[in-house]
Each structure stands twice: as structure tokens, then as C-alpha cells.
Design a protein around this motif. Structure first.
Motif, PDB file in Angstrom:
ATOM      1  N   ARG A  45       0.864  -1.183   0.000  1.00  0.00           N
ATOM      2  CA  ARG A  45       0.000   0.000   0.000  1.00  0.00           C
ATOM      3  C   ARG A  45       0.901   1.233   0.000  1.00  0.00           C
ATOM      4  NH1 ARG A  45      -4.403   0.869   4.724  1.00  0.00           N
ATOM      5  NH2 ARG A  45      -2.549   0.344   5.968  1.00  0.00           N
ATOM      6  N   PHE A  46       0.537   2.234  -0.796  1.00  0.00           N
ATOM      7  CA  PHE A  46       1.302   3.475  -0.875  1.00  0.00           C
ATOM      8  C   PHE A  46       0.403   4.641  -0.490  1.00  0.00           C
ATOM      9  CE2 PHE A  46       2.987   0.390  -3.796  1.00  0.00           C
ATOM     10  CZ  PHE A  46       4.358   0.486  -3.647  1.00  0.00           C
ATOM     11  N   ARG A  47       0.799   5.341   0.566  1.00  0.00           N
ATOM     12  CA  ARG A  47       0.065   6.519   1.021  1.00  0.00           C
ATOM     13  C   ARG A  47       1.055   7.641   1.258  1.00  0.00           C
ATOM     14  NH1 ARG A  47      -3.486   4.582   6.050  1.00  0.00           N
ATOM     15  NH2 ARG A  47      -1.496   3.603   6.581  1.00  0.00           N
ATOM     16  N   ARG A  48       0.718   8.814   0.718  1.00  0.00           N
ATOM     17  CA  ARG A  48       1.587   9.995   0.860  1.00  0.00           C
ATOM     18  C   ARG A  48       3.029   9.664   0.462  1.00  0.00           C
ATOM     19  NH1 ARG A  48      -1.978   9.764   4.932  1.00  0.00           N
ATOM     20  NH2 ARG A  48      -0.548   8.657   6.318  1.00  0.00           N
ATOM     21  N   GLY A  49       3.172   8.827  -0.567  1.00  0.00           N
ATOM     22  CA  GLY A  49       4.478   8.517  -1.112  1.00  0.00           C
ATOM     23  C   GLY A  49       5.248   7.435  -0.388  1.00  0.00           C
ATOM     24  N   MET A  50       4.702   6.894   0.687  1.00  0.00           N
ATOM     25  CA  MET A  50       5.428   5.913   1.491  1.00  0.00           C
ATOM     26  C   MET A  50       4.922   4.498   1.208  1.00  0.00           C
ATOM     27  SD  MET A  50       7.590   7.737   3.018  1.00  0.00           S
ATOM     28  CE  MET A  50       8.252   6.514   4.152  1.00  0.00           C
ATOM     29  N   PRO A  51       5.859   3.540   1.022  1.00  0.00           N
ATOM     30  CA  PRO A  51       5.443   2.156   0.783  1.00  0.00           C
ATOM     31  C   PRO A  51       5.194   1.419   2.091  1.00  0.00           C
ATOM     32  CG  PRO A  51       7.827   2.294   0.613  1.00  0.00           C
ATOM     33  CD  PRO A  51       7.329   3.702   0.919  1.00  0.00           C
ATOM     34  N   GLU A  52       4.180   0.574   2.104  1.00  0.00           N
ATOM     35  CA  GLU A  52       3.880  -0.281   3.260  1.00  0.00           C
ATOM     36  C   GLU A  52       3.652  -1.696   2.746  1.00  0.00           C
ATOM     37  OE1 GLU A  52       0.568  -0.704   6.857  1.00  0.00           O
ATOM     38  OE2 GLU A  52       0.280   0.776   5.253  1.00  0.00           O
ATOM     39  N   LEU A  53       4.520  -2.618   3.128  1.00  0.00           N
ATOM     40  CA  LEU A  53       4.373  -4.010   2.723  1.00  0.00           C
ATOM     41  C   LEU A  53       3.329  -4.671   3.615  1.00  0.00           C
ATOM     42  CD1 LEU A  53       5.259  -6.430   1.026  1.00  0.00           C
ATOM     43  CD2 LEU A  53       7.126  -6.801   2.663  1.00  0.00           C
ATOM     44  N   LEU A  54       2.265  -5.190   3.006  1.00  0.00           N
ATOM     45  CA  LEU A  54       1.148  -5.764   3.760  1.00  0.00           C
ATOM     46  C   LEU A  54       1.238  -7.281   3.881  1.00  0.00           C
ATOM     47  CD1 LEU A  54      -1.766  -3.645   2.229  1.00  0.00           C
ATOM     48  CD2 LEU A  54      -0.554  -3.244   4.384  1.00  0.00           C
ATOM     49  N   THR A  55       2.206  -7.888   3.230  1.00  0.00           N
ATOM     50  CA  THR A  55       2.377  -9.340   3.275  1.00  0.00           C
ATOM     51  C   THR A  55       3.789  -9.659   3.741  1.00  0.00           C
ATOM     52  OG1 THR A  55       3.030  -9.326   0.937  1.00  0.00           O
ATOM     53  CG2 THR A  55       0.720  -9.780   1.428  1.00  0.00           C
ATOM     54  N   ARG A  56       4.018 -10.904   4.133  1.00  0.00           N
ATOM     55  CA  ARG A  56       5.369 -11.368   4.458  1.00  0.00           C
ATOM     56  C   ARG A  56       5.656 -12.606   3.631  1.00  0.00           C
ATOM     57  NH1 ARG A  56       5.947 -15.527   8.344  1.00  0.00           N
ATOM     58  NH2 ARG A  56       3.968 -16.377   9.069  1.00  0.00           N
ATOM     59  N   ASP A  57       6.839 -12.645   3.035  1.00  0.00           N
ATOM     60  CA  ASP A  57       7.175 -13.755   2.158  1.00  0.00           C
ATOM     61  C   ASP A  57       7.235 -15.072   2.927  1.00  0.00           C
ATOM     62  OD1 ASP A  57       7.455 -11.865   0.198  1.00  0.00           O
ATOM     63  OD2 ASP A  57       9.648 -11.877   0.205  1.00  0.00           O
ATOM     64  N   HIS A  58       6.627 -16.086   2.378  1.00  0.00           N
ATOM     65  CA  HIS A  58       6.744 -17.435   2.933  1.00  0.00           C
ATOM     66  C   HIS A  58       7.933 -18.120   2.259  1.00  0.00           C
ATOM     67  CE1 HIS A  58       2.186 -16.986   3.691  1.00  0.00           C
ATOM     68  NE2 HIS A  58       2.850 -16.698   4.789  1.00  0.00           N
ATOM     69  N   ARG A  59       9.115 -17.715   2.684  1.00  0.00           N
ATOM     70  CA  ARG A  59      10.372 -18.247   2.164  1.00  0.00           C
ATOM     71  C   ARG A  59      11.234 -18.703   3.325  1.00  0.00           C
ATOM     72  NH1 ARG A  59      12.725 -13.755  -2.143  1.00  0.00           N
ATOM     73  NH2 ARG A  59      11.379 -14.249  -3.915  1.00  0.00           N
ATOM     74  N   LEU A  60      12.163 -19.608   3.032  1.00  0.00           N
ATOM     75  CA  LEU A  60      13.161 -19.964   4.031  1.00  0.00           C
ATOM     76  C   LEU A  60      14.012 -18.746   4.357  1.00  0.00           C
ATOM     77  CD1 LEU A  60      14.404 -23.463   2.785  1.00  0.00           C
ATOM     78  CD2 LEU A  60      12.860 -22.987   4.688  1.00  0.00           C
ATOM     79  N   GLY A  61      14.582 -18.699   5.547  1.00  0.00           N
ATOM     80  CA  GLY A  61      15.397 -17.560   5.963  1.00  0.00           C
ATOM     81  C   GLY A  61      16.667 -17.439   5.150  1.00  0.00           C
ATOM     82  N   GLY A  62      17.363 -16.324   5.382  1.00  0.00           N
ATOM     83  CA  GLY A  62      18.638 -16.103   4.730  1.00  0.00           C
ATOM     84  C   GLY A  62      18.537 -15.698   3.276  1.00  0.00           C
ATOM     85  N   GLY A  63      17.387 -15.176   2.880  1.00  0.00           N
ATOM     86  CA  GLY A  63      17.229 -14.723   1.506  1.00  0.00           C
ATOM     87  C   GLY A  63      17.029 -15.835   0.496  1.00  0.00           C
ATOM     88  N   SER A  64      16.785 -17.060   0.970  1.00  0.00           N
ATOM     89  CA  SER A  64      16.582 -18.181   0.055  1.00  0.00           C
ATOM     90  C   SER A  64      15.294 -17.991  -0.741  1.00  0.00           C
ATOM     91  CB  SER A  64      16.494 -19.490   0.849  1.00  0.00           C
ATOM     92  OG  SER A  64      16.029 -20.533   0.016  1.00  0.00           O
ATOM     93  N   PRO A  65      15.320 -18.343  -2.038  1.00  0.00           N
ATOM     94  CA  PRO A  65      14.077 -18.257  -2.826  1.00  0.00           C
ATOM     95  C   PRO A  65      13.124 -19.422  -2.577  1.00  0.00           C
ATOM     96  CG  PRO A  65      15.860 -19.068  -4.189  1.00  0.00           C
ATOM     97  CD  PRO A  65      16.470 -18.733  -2.852  1.00  0.00           C
ATOM     98  N   MET A  66      13.535 -20.396  -1.769  1.00  0.00           N
ATOM     99  CA  MET A  66      12.696 -21.579  -1.551  1.00  0.00           C
ATOM    100  C   MET A  66      11.472 -21.223  -0.711  1.00  0.00           C
ATOM    101  SD  MET A  66      13.744 -25.336  -0.095  1.00  0.00           S
ATOM    102  CE  MET A  66      14.958 -25.484  -1.394  1.00  0.00           C
ATOM    103  N   LEU A  67      10.298 -21.636  -1.197  1.00  0.00           N
ATOM    104  CA  LEU A  67       9.045 -21.301  -0.530  1.00  0.00           C
ATOM    105  C   LEU A  67       8.743 -22.278   0.594  1.00  0.00           C
ATOM    106  CD1 LEU A  67       6.810 -20.580  -3.652  1.00  0.00           C
ATOM    107  CD2 LEU A  67       7.911 -18.896  -2.176  1.00  0.00           C
ATOM    108  N   THR A  68       8.123 -21.763   1.644  1.00  0.00           N
ATOM    109  CA  THR A  68       7.635 -22.614   2.717  1.00  0.00           C
ATOM    110  C   THR A  68       6.130 -22.861   2.603  1.00  0.00           C
ATOM    111  OG1 THR A  68       7.327 -20.699   4.166  1.00  0.00           O
ATOM    112  CG2 THR A  68       9.439 -21.859   4.295  1.00  0.00           C
ATOM    113  N   ARG A  69       5.440 -22.065   1.782  1.00  0.00           N
ATOM    114  CA  ARG A  69       4.009 -22.265   1.538  1.00  0.00           C
ATOM    115  C   ARG A  69       3.702 -21.923   0.083  1.00  0.00           C
ATOM    116  NH1 ARG A  69       0.741 -19.256   6.496  1.00  0.00           N
ATOM    117  NH2 ARG A  69       2.338 -19.521   8.094  1.00  0.00           N
ATOM    118  N   ALA A  70       2.750 -22.630  -0.478  1.00  0.00           N
ATOM    119  CA  ALA A  70       2.224 -22.322  -1.809  1.00  0.00           C
ATOM    120  C   ALA A  70       0.903 -23.052  -1.964  1.00  0.00           C
ATOM    121  CB  ALA A  70       3.204 -22.740  -2.909  1.00  0.00           C
ATOM    122  N   VAL A  71       0.041 -22.550  -2.828  1.00  0.00           N
ATOM    123  CA  VAL A  71      -1.221 -23.228  -3.115  1.00  0.00           C
ATOM    124  C   VAL A  71      -0.895 -24.507  -3.878  1.00  0.00           C
ATOM    125  CG1 VAL A  71      -3.469 -23.055  -4.227  1.00  0.00           C
ATOM    126  CG2 VAL A  71      -2.418 -21.012  -3.224  1.00  0.00           C
TER     127      VAL A  71
END
Length: 240
Positions: free
Chosen positions: A140-166
Motif C-alpha cells: 500500500r502506498f500513502r503519501r508517497g510511502m510504501p507499506e508491505l502488507l504481506t510477508r514472504d513465505h520463504r526460508l530464511g537467509g534470503g533463500s528463494p525456496m518457498l515454505t508455503r504455496a497453493v
């Protein structure tokens, strides 16, 4: 050659020009096929991006099933916010069952898709619900500021591996967040082909500063391409 086919519609249940949207889904510069799908329903105020997991036709099939289920189930929902959020939950559960069963039938480890969905309240579009599974995002962007409304379901350490998916497990575990906006906001739903190559600060610059949603989508897509567009990339932009 990347062609950006943006769509703009006005939502039927609310006053004209209260809600505006554009969307795009592109293959990118490194892939040969697009495993992303988007779903935009301005009449029922339901929006989604989905990113297929599993490679090739399986990934494309998975994200298509997610969006097709959303279209089918939300079409039957009534005019209430509760009915529409319940419809989204059911659509994702049904898609999860189809994809999980298909992977077992074919003897493959995974046929799945991420999803990031936004449902606006037809009685008050500044009241909304966000639902996500995986690493597709809603900002969401309000008054120019970004707000991330979700959190990635990925393994820690920047890994691209998903921990959840449909489709990744027999039981689906979506995350929901209800939000209220007191003033005008822009929302961005995007797959990792966008947010992995464009920083939050640059997202804010493109989305907030552009005079129109079409201009914001074009500038953001062009920047993804400038970064090499190593993955499929899809986005939905809304203004409420």
C-alpha cells in the motif's frame, strides 16, 4: 520485445472513478514462457497475482487454476464483503486440492502457485482484506510511502525456496489481513519478478509519483526490463 497491455476498468458496485485498476503480466527477458497469471474483477472488487511453481507447463497450469477458481467462485458471491472474502478462501482451498492431487497423480514433487489477493469492501472500498500464500506481495502506498502488507513465505537467509504455496501441501494455510485507509491509497500486487529486482524505495517512486496508474505501470515495467527481467513479472495496480 516486451509489450505492455494495461487494462483499466471502473468498478460497478461503487461510485464511478472511486476504484481504478491496471494490470500486466509479462514473460520477461530470460524465460521462454509465462507461468504467472493475474485476475482482475472490478465488478466484484477482487484482484490477484499468481506465480506458478514447478516449472514449465505445470507452473503455468497452477497459476491459471488459482485465477480460474477465483473467477468462478467469486462470480457466485453476493454483494457483501464477508461473502466475497469467504469466496476467495474457498477458491484457494479448491485450487489447493486440485493441484495437490494432480502432483500425486503425475508422480511429480510439486505443482503449485503463489497467490497475493486483495478484496475491497463494496460498501466502503477503503476497507479491504489481503490474502497471500508464498512470496507474491501486496503493497500500500500513502503519501508517497510504501507499506508491505504481506510477508514472504520463504526460508530464511534470503533463500528463494518457498515454505508455503497453493498446492504444496494437503492443507492450505493462507494469511489474511484486514485494513482500513482513511485517505486515498494506491495498491500494488506483484510477483517476485517485480519485487526481487526493484527495491521498495524505487517501487514507491514509480507508483506514488506517476500521475496515472497507466504511467506508474509502464514506468515500473520498464524498470524491471532495465534490470534484465530475469523472471516472469506480473502486477496489478489499484487506486482507491
Amino acid at each position: 520485445m516486451i509489450l505492455f497491455g494495461f487494462r483499466r476498468k471502473v468498478a460497478a458496485p461503487v461510485a464511478p472513478d472511486v476504484v481504478r485498476s491496471v494490470s500486466a503480466s509479462e514473460t520477461g527477458l530470460a524465460r521462454t514462457d509465462n507461468q504467472d497469471h493475474v485476475f482482475v474483477d472490478d465488478a466484484r472488487l477482487v484482484y490477484c497475482v499468481a506465480d506458478g511453481v514447478g516449472g514449465g507447463s505445470d507452473g503455468a497450469y497452477a497459476s491459471e487454476i488459482v485465477c480460474a477458481n477465483l473467477k468462478m467462485v467469486t462470480y457466485a458471491a453476493d454483494e457483501t464483503f464477508k461473502s466475497r472474502t469467504s469466496a476467495v478462501e474457498k477458491a484457494l482451498e479448491d485450487a489447493n486440492a486440485v493441484l495437490f492431487a494432480r502432483a500425486r497423480e503425475r508422480g511429480v514433487p510439486l505443482i503449485a502457485s503463489t497467490v497475493a489477493a486483495l478484496v475491497l469492501d463494496p460498501a466502503n472500498p477503503r476497507h479491504a482484506a489481503v490474502c497471500h500464500v508464498g512470496d507474491s506481495r501486496v503493497y500500500r502506498f500513502r503519501r508517497g510511502m510504501p507499506e508491505l502488507l504481506t510477508r514472504d513465505h520463504r526460508l530464511g537467509g534470503g533463500s528463494p525456496m518457498l515454505t508455503r504455496a497453493v498446492g504444496a501441501a494437503e492443507t492450505l494455510r493462507p494469511e489474511w489481513l484486514e485494513i482500513d485507509s482513511t485517505d486515498s491509497s494506491r495498491f500494488l500486487l506483484c510477483t517476485d519478478g517485480v519485487h526481487d529486482v526493484v527495491s521498495a524505495g524505487r517501487l514507491a517512486a514509480f507508483v506514488s509519483a506517476a500521475p496515472t496508474l497507466e504511467a506508474a505501470a509502464a514506468r515500473l515495467s520498464a524498470d524491471v526490463v532495465r534490470q534484465g527481467a530475469p523472471d516472469n513479472f506480473s502486477l496489478v495496480l489499484l487506486e482507491v
